[in-house]
Design a protein around this motif. Structure first.
Motif, PDB file in Angstrom:
ATOM      1  N   UNK A  40       0.816  -1.215   0.000  1.00 31.36           N
ATOM      2  CA  UNK A  40       0.000   0.000   0.000  1.00 31.36           C
ATOM      3  C   UNK A  40       0.853   1.270   0.000  1.00 31.36           C
ATOM      4  N   UNK A  41       2.034   1.206   0.601  1.00 31.63           N
ATOM      5  CA  UNK A  41       2.917   2.376   0.670  1.00 31.63           C
ATOM      6  C   UNK A  41       4.018   2.331  -0.384  1.00 31.63           C
ATOM      7  N   UNK A  42       3.819   1.572  -1.423  1.00 32.54           N
ATOM      8  CA  UNK A  42       4.819   1.378  -2.479  1.00 32.54           C
ATOM      9  C   UNK A  42       5.154   2.694  -3.170  1.00 32.54           C
ATOM     10  N   UNK A  43       6.454   2.875  -3.448  1.00 32.31           N
ATOM     11  CA  UNK A  43       6.902   3.989  -4.277  1.00 32.31           C
ATOM     12  C   UNK A  43       7.844   3.423  -5.340  1.00 32.31           C
ATOM     13  N   UNK A  44       7.988   4.097  -6.471  1.00 29.75           N
ATOM     14  CA  UNK A  44       8.906   3.615  -7.507  1.00 29.75           C
ATOM     15  C   UNK A  44      10.350   3.431  -7.010  1.00 29.75           C
ATOM     16  N   UNK A  45      10.727   4.159  -5.973  1.00 32.75           N
ATOM     17  CA  UNK A  45      12.069   4.003  -5.394  1.00 32.75           C
ATOM     18  C   UNK A  45      12.278   2.574  -4.903  1.00 32.75           C
ATOM     19  N   UNK A  46      11.206   1.924  -4.517  1.00 30.79           N
ATOM     20  CA  UNK A  46      11.288   0.547  -4.016  1.00 30.79           C
ATOM     21  C   UNK A  46      11.924  -0.376  -5.063  1.00 30.79           C
ATOM     22  N   UNK A  47      11.591  -0.178  -6.322  1.00 29.88           N
ATOM     23  CA  UNK A  47      12.136  -1.007  -7.397  1.00 29.88           C
ATOM     24  C   UNK A  47      13.656  -0.906  -7.415  1.00 29.88           C
ATOM     25  N   UNK A  48      14.169   0.304  -7.317  1.00 24.32           N
ATOM     26  CA  UNK A  48      15.623   0.506  -7.311  1.00 24.32           C
ATOM     27  C   UNK A  48      16.254  -0.112  -6.069  1.00 24.32           C
ATOM     28  N   UNK A  49      15.619   0.063  -4.917  1.00 24.42           N
ATOM     29  CA  UNK A  49      16.173  -0.506  -3.685  1.00 24.42           C
ATOM     30  C   UNK A  49      16.240  -2.025  -3.756  1.00 24.42           C
ATOM     31  N   UNK A  50      15.212  -2.648  -4.316  1.00 23.20           N
ATOM     32  CA  UNK A  50      15.225  -4.109  -4.456  1.00 23.20           C
ATOM     33  C   UNK A  50      16.340  -4.533  -5.410  1.00 23.20           C
ATOM     34  N   UNK A  51      16.492  -3.832  -6.504  1.00 22.34           N
ATOM     35  CA  UNK A  51      17.553  -4.177  -7.467  1.00 22.34           C
ATOM     36  C   UNK A  51      18.929  -4.037  -6.820  1.00 22.34           C
ATOM     37  N   UNK A  52      19.121  -3.001  -6.012  1.00 23.63           N
ATOM     38  CA  UNK A  52      20.399  -2.776  -5.333  1.00 23.63           C
ATOM     39  C   UNK A  52      20.637  -3.875  -4.290  1.00 23.63           C
ATOM     40  N   UNK A  53      19.586  -4.260  -3.564  1.00 24.50           N
ATOM     41  CA  UNK A  53      19.697  -5.355  -2.594  1.00 24.50           C
ATOM     42  C   UNK A  53      20.107  -6.649  -3.302  1.00 24.50           C
ATOM     43  N   UNK A  54      19.399  -6.985  -4.373  1.00 22.71           N
ATOM     44  CA  UNK A  54      19.694  -8.234  -5.086  1.00 22.71           C
ATOM     45  C   UNK A  54      21.108  -8.224  -5.663  1.00 22.71           C
ATOM     46  N   UNK A  55      21.539  -7.083  -6.157  1.00 22.49           N
ATOM     47  CA  UNK A  55      22.903  -6.996  -6.681  1.00 22.49           C
ATOM     48  C   UNK A  55      23.901  -7.394  -5.599  1.00 22.49           C
ATOM     49  N   UNK A  56      23.697  -6.883  -4.401  1.00 19.09           N
ATOM     50  CA  UNK A  56      24.626  -7.201  -3.309  1.00 19.09           C
ATOM     51  C   UNK A  56      24.529  -8.666  -2.897  1.00 19.09           C
ATOM     52  N   UNK A  57      23.321  -9.170  -2.778  1.00 17.66           N
ATOM     53  CA  UNK A  57      23.127 -10.575  -2.402  1.00 17.66           C
ATOM     54  C   UNK A  57      23.811 -11.502  -3.406  1.00 17.66           C
TER      55      UNK A  57
END
Length: 151
Positions: A40-57
């Motif tokens: 419900x509180x989703x923002x487009x920034x979330x997409x970038x944060x997830x991509x950055x998280x996955x890159x590190x993982x």
């Protein structure tokens, strides 16, 4: 015959591929009646944060730790979401579909990526049962996932 890339980050195609994966996935999530309420509180920034998280993982750049608070911040972000098992399984269905669409067709690569998501969503579901502000302790560094799973 070429050797497989040494990291999943390289094998998936790097940051651009992870952004495409995240974008495709969240388009499906936001249209899904089971999952949309969780975001419900989703923002487009979330997409970038997830991509950055996955890159590190997946052994790419450490931007999530360096810039966004690392593993501790990720766990805190899931507090209070009250994720149900039905929602976790639906999340897995949509992510598995997105992996098949957006990542290279290598069967082992796709299996390892989906295995990470299965492992991670179980942790997210557990943490989500605790109210916001709960002390998540010191979870350690961002987990790393490779060709043999959790390292």
């Amino acid at each position: 015959m070429s050797e497989k890339p040494s990291t999943l980050y390289e094998a998936v195609g790097g940051a651009d591929a992870l952004r495409r994966l995240s974008n495709t996935f969240y388009e499906a999530v936001l249209a899904d009646p089971v999952l949309a309420p969780v975001f419900a509180d989703f923002t487009p920034t979330h997409i970038e944060h997830v991509a950055v998280w996955l890159a590190e993982v997946f052994d790419g750049p450490t931007r999530f730790t360096d810039e966004l608070g690392g593993h501790h911040a990720l766990l805190r972000a899931h507090l209070g979401l009250q994720i149900t098992e039905e929602q976790r399984l639906r999340w897995m269905e949509l992510m598995t579909d997105s992996v098949a669409k957006e990542l290279p067709g290598d069967e082992l690569l796709q299996r390892r990526v989906v295995e990470y998501f299965d492992w991670g969503t179980k942790i997210a579901r557990t943490v989500s049962a605790d109210p916001p502000g709960t002390d998540v302790g010191e979870p350690g560094p961002t987990p790393r996932w490779g060709w043999d799973g959790l390292r």
